[in-house]
Design a protein around this motif. Structure first.
Motif, short mmCIF file in Angstrom:
data_model
loop_
_atom_site.label_atom_id
_atom_site.label_comp_id
_atom_site.label_asym_id
_atom_site.label_seq_id
_atom_site.Cartn_x
_atom_site.Cartn_y
_atom_site.Cartn_z
N VAL A 192 6.29 -10.14 21.05
CA VAL A 192 6.31 -10.58 22.46
C VAL A 192 5.95 -12.06 22.55
N GLN A 193 4.91 -12.44 21.81
CA GLN A 193 4.50 -13.85 21.86
C GLN A 193 5.60 -14.77 21.37
N ALA A 196 8.65 -15.55 23.61
CA ALA A 196 8.49 -16.58 24.65
C ALA A 196 9.00 -17.94 24.16
N HIS A 197 8.98 -18.15 22.86
CA HIS A 197 9.51 -19.42 22.32
C HIS A 197 11.01 -19.53 22.55
N ARG A 199 12.66 -18.43 25.14
CA ARG A 199 13.02 -18.39 26.57
C ARG A 199 12.79 -19.76 27.19
N TYR A 202 11.78 -23.33 26.56
CA TYR A 202 11.92 -23.52 25.11
C TYR A 202 10.96 -24.58 24.56
N SER A 204 7.32 -23.75 24.01
CA SER A 204 6.00 -23.14 23.82
C SER A 204 6.02 -22.24 22.60
N ASN A 205 4.81 -21.79 22.20
CA ASN A 205 4.67 -20.79 21.14
C ASN A 205 5.36 -21.19 19.84
N ARG A 215 -1.77 -20.36 22.49
CA ARG A 215 -2.30 -20.40 23.85
C ARG A 215 -2.99 -21.74 24.11
N ASP A 218 -0.43 -24.67 24.16
CA ASP A 218 0.44 -24.66 25.34
C ASP A 218 -0.34 -24.97 26.62
#
Ligand SMILES: [Zn+2]
Ligand SMILES: [Zn+2]
Length: 255
Positions: A192-193, A196-197, A199, A202, A204-205, A215, A218
């Protein structure tokens, strides 16, 4: 370095979709890939074995080396994040040394699931090259079990970060229970973490060992601050500022 991740061989702006739906030749391990991967594993094992030998032989306290090893694990996550951010945002396929990885990372954003069908040595050989060449002289010259404990675990986590990355893209039902347990315990980066990269926007993570730094990096806008600094200092505009980031959008949903 870790997140020295994928090497692929085609132009990412013109990727053939079929290439990514089946295991193609570029995803298969060659004997050269296997040799580098074996070299990387041997190098890490030598670091750890020498650490143990020095502790036992010199009656050094275990706790110092154990702590250093833990710090190596934590810092490897940060190193993969910084490397991944740099490769994602700067340079091009024509950049010397890193060009093929820059191209491959862009390809990964367009076809994130393709990493799951790469064979192990094919996926890990680039970080294995870096680990083997950087750590072998350290193994030969360094005789401090604390520093060697740090180096061995740091290098091992960097090398295997690309495997953790592949697992983060693998559907849960296809993962061994032990891997799912490690992901759920946040010992390795979770699905899941990392999703997020991939999405919008583009940016983060980026960290792919445990994700423990994501966390903080970011929320603090650490990478944004670096991007502003580089833009002001040398006029380098990161790819993450492009709107709507069409270069990074997957061709279809990630797994
Ligand atoms: Zn990326
Ligand atoms: Zn990914």
């Amino acid at each position: 370095m870790a997140a020295l991740i994928e090497l692929q061989h085609k132009n990412t702006t013109n990727i053939s979709t079929s290439k990514y739906h089946n295991q193609e030749s570029w995803q298969v391990s060659t004997w050269a890939h296997r040799a580098w991967f074996a070299g990387g594993c041997a190098t890490v094992l030598i670091s750890l074995a020498k650490t143990l030998f020095l502790i036992i032989n010199n009656s050094r306290p275990w706790v110092d080396s154990m702590f250093a090893a833990f710090i190596g694990y934590v810092m490897a996550d940060l190193a993969t994040g910084i490397y991944h951010w740099a490769i994602d945002n700067y340079g091009s396929a024509k950049t010397s040394i890193f060009g093929s990885q820059i191209e491959a990372f862009q390809g990964h954003h367009q076809q994130p699931w393709a990493i799951t069908t790469r064979q192990l040595a094919n996926n890990l050989y680039i970080p294995a090259v870096a680990v083997t060449t950087a750590v072998t002289p350290i193994n030969l010259l360094l005789n401090d079990p604390v520093l060697l404990g740090f180096v061995g675990v740091f290098a091992g986590c960097v090398m295997f970060s690309q495997l953790f990355h592949a697992w983060a893209h693998t559907p849960k039902r296809k993962l061994p229970a032990a891997v799912v347990a490690l992901q759920d315990a946040r010992i390795i980066v979770g699905r899941v973490q990392h999703a997020a990269h991939h999405r919008p926007p583009y940016n983060s993570n980026y960290c792919i060992v445990s994700g423990v730094w994501n966390r903080f990096l970011d929320k603090s806008k650490f990478f944004v601050a670096l991007e502003v600094l580089f833009a002001a200092a040398i006029g380098a505009r990161p790819r993450s500022w492009n709107d709507p980031n069409s270069d990074w959008a997957p061709y279809s949903g990630i797994h």
